[in-house]
Design an enzyme around this catalytic site. Sequence first.
Site, short mmCIF file in Angstrom:
data_model
loop_
_atom_site.label_atom_id
_atom_site.label_comp_id
_atom_site.label_asym_id
_atom_site.label_seq_id
_atom_site.Cartn_x
_atom_site.Cartn_y
_atom_site.Cartn_z
N THR A 1 -6.06 21.01 -1.86
CA THR A 1 -5.19 20.06 -1.17
C THR A 1 -5.82 18.67 -1.16
O THR A 1 -7.04 18.53 -1.21
CB THR A 1 -4.88 20.51 0.27
OG1 THR A 1 -3.96 19.60 0.87
CG2 THR A 1 -6.14 20.58 1.11
N ARG A 2 -4.97 17.66 -1.10
CA ARG A 2 -5.42 16.28 -0.89
C ARG A 2 -4.69 15.69 0.31
O ARG A 2 -4.75 14.48 0.53
CB ARG A 2 -5.16 15.43 -2.15
CG ARG A 2 -3.73 15.39 -2.59
CD ARG A 2 -3.52 14.54 -3.85
NE ARG A 2 -2.13 14.56 -4.27
CZ ARG A 2 -1.16 13.83 -3.75
NH1 ARG A 2 -1.43 12.98 -2.77
NH2 ARG A 2 0.07 13.91 -4.21
N ASN A 3 -4.03 16.55 1.08
CA ASN A 3 -3.25 16.13 2.25
C ASN A 3 -3.74 16.88 3.48
O ASN A 3 -4.39 17.92 3.37
CB ASN A 3 -1.76 16.41 2.03
CG ASN A 3 -1.18 15.58 0.90
OD1 ASN A 3 -1.33 14.38 0.87
ND2 ASN A 3 -0.52 16.25 -0.05
N ASP B 1 -5.12 -23.84 -2.05
CA ASP B 1 -6.17 -24.84 -2.27
C ASP B 1 -7.45 -24.48 -1.53
O ASP B 1 -8.56 -24.68 -2.03
CB ASP B 1 -5.68 -26.22 -1.82
CG ASP B 1 -4.64 -26.81 -2.77
OD1 ASP B 1 -4.50 -26.28 -3.89
OD2 ASP B 1 -3.97 -27.78 -2.38
N ARG C 1 -9.24 -21.72 -3.41
CA ARG C 1 -9.85 -22.29 -4.62
C ARG C 1 -11.16 -23.01 -4.29
O ARG C 1 -12.15 -22.90 -5.02
CB ARG C 1 -8.88 -23.27 -5.28
CG ARG C 1 -7.83 -22.63 -6.15
CD ARG C 1 -8.41 -22.27 -7.51
NE ARG C 1 -7.45 -21.61 -8.37
CZ ARG C 1 -7.72 -21.27 -9.62
NH1 ARG C 1 -8.91 -21.51 -10.13
NH2 ARG C 1 -6.81 -20.66 -10.36
N ALA D 1 -0.50 18.90 -8.31
CA ALA D 1 -1.21 17.73 -8.82
C ALA D 1 -0.30 16.76 -9.56
O ALA D 1 -0.75 16.02 -10.43
CB ALA D 1 -2.38 18.14 -9.73
#
EC number: 2.7.7.4
Length: 574
Positions: free
Chosen positions: A198-200, A434, A437, A295
């Site tokens: 599982t990944r949950n 700006d 940057r 998966a």
Amino acid sequence: MANPPHGGVLKDLLARDAPRHDELEIEAEQLPAIVLTERQLCDLELIMNGGFSPLEGFMNQKDYDSVCENVRLADGNLFSMPITLDVSQAVIDDGKLKPGSRVTLRDFRDDRNLAILTIDDIYRPDKAKEAKLVFGGDEEHPAIKYLYNKVQEFYVGGKIEAINKLNHYDYVALRYTPAELRVHFDKLGWNRVVAFQTRNPMHRAHRELTVRAARARQANVLIHPVVGLTKPGDIDHFTRVRAYQALLPRYPNGMAVLGLLGLAMRMGGPREAIWHAIIRKNHGATHFIVGRDHAGPGKNSKGQEFYGPYDAQHAVEKYREELGIEVVEFQQVTYLPDTDEYKPKDEVPAGVKTLDISGTELRNRLRTGAPIPEWFSYPEVVKILRESSPPRHTQGFTIFLTGYMNSGKDAIARALQVTLNQQGGRSVSLLLGDTVRHELSSELGFSREDRHTNIQRIAFVAGELTRAGAAVIASPIAPYEESRNAARDAVTQAGGNFFLVHVATPLEYCEKTDKRGIYAKARRGEIKGFTGVDDPYETPSKADLTVDVSKQTVRSIVHEIILMLETEGFFDRS
């Protein structure tokens, strides 16, 4: 007795090479080095500890081609996923890597030497073939995007000698190697083990289906979640592991153990299911639960699944004899309120009332603070999930304003900052084009590459602030769709909320109202690479809101943004 490893021998390179540790460590300092990425580290760890047995290194071209084309290594052993070490053209041009030479594999996190690779070959992969044969060819597939956009031009193949384990600082006691898990099973007297991938987070339905699978086979349960790289947007593994630990006492005493797998998933559906089965076999499991769309990466932009719902189950079943691990098909279970029990859907008589909560509904309940019933999940699990998913009105967000120079972005950004500060409830950070940057990207020019780098920096800062609960307002020109999409991904993957606002003020209006005369300089050729003059602005295809200063006041635009945020629940309504 645990299941024999894939290929017959567990390739525990760490144990094999331990007697030569000091010798290898000294040699590693004298060799050229490849600093590994996070995914490469995950792969190396499972090569070294035997999780990828029978592999003893990264695949050479012969094995790579055979795996892509035939789902097996060149020696005939079944293997479904290319495990490769990619390097850039610059590394190859350096001239230090050649067939027969040795190279150190180094951890980017702490600069430790992990292994030495003896180079078998260096080859340029056929990425189109890999994408088609391994993942199905849909260019929207996340693994294919990764292959084309992140994976470098060359693969280096060869066997490795292990020097050091990867350092982990979280849940160390739960990170079993295959050898350690096999010893643990033997100590417990377990002969049959059903592995659950599982990944949950797991809820009551997951507990029921794993218990049913174990009872039917007189087996025990290995809860084996992935804690390496999973799908972007997944709940973080720290939260998930706490939830798994909270769930574990709900199993019958002695039935289940929790072990963590540091795998880098590819979301490869059928191919990945075969790979997962091999990995679990190497960890000693005798049975492996394969779910519906196992998966799979979800849906593409057209709302279509990348794989059929049962393609993964069919793929593993096809190679069942070679795999040597019994496939347990994931049974979808549903809750019966009248009897307070879960049953497989195909066993529920017609007309019997059932209840279910989808993943989307669960996320909405966590987001809004709505109740989550005990029939769906255990209170101790819900408590952990709520701690990591605070109500929407306490979460951070990024408002990303994009448009031509002098389109009104900065005026909108400043006015929105004041409005949000007056609203209160969260800190507000302003990232004007700006300013960024000057402060963060002063060394960058205005080439496409430098512009993309500038947006990546903005997105990184915005993601970190948003994850911490702040409101972030960014207003770069951001002329390229690719850069804007990458910014959205960076913020959302950091756990934040992202809104793209296209300030679609026409170029003619921007020029006409330009009191600084910058457009005039660009028209005279005094400024090169100027957006709208000699560099394109790509109109956003997925803006969350489109506004126009030539037709609207700044005040009305800010009001639109506030209404959008209110609709999404970012202000406390109590």
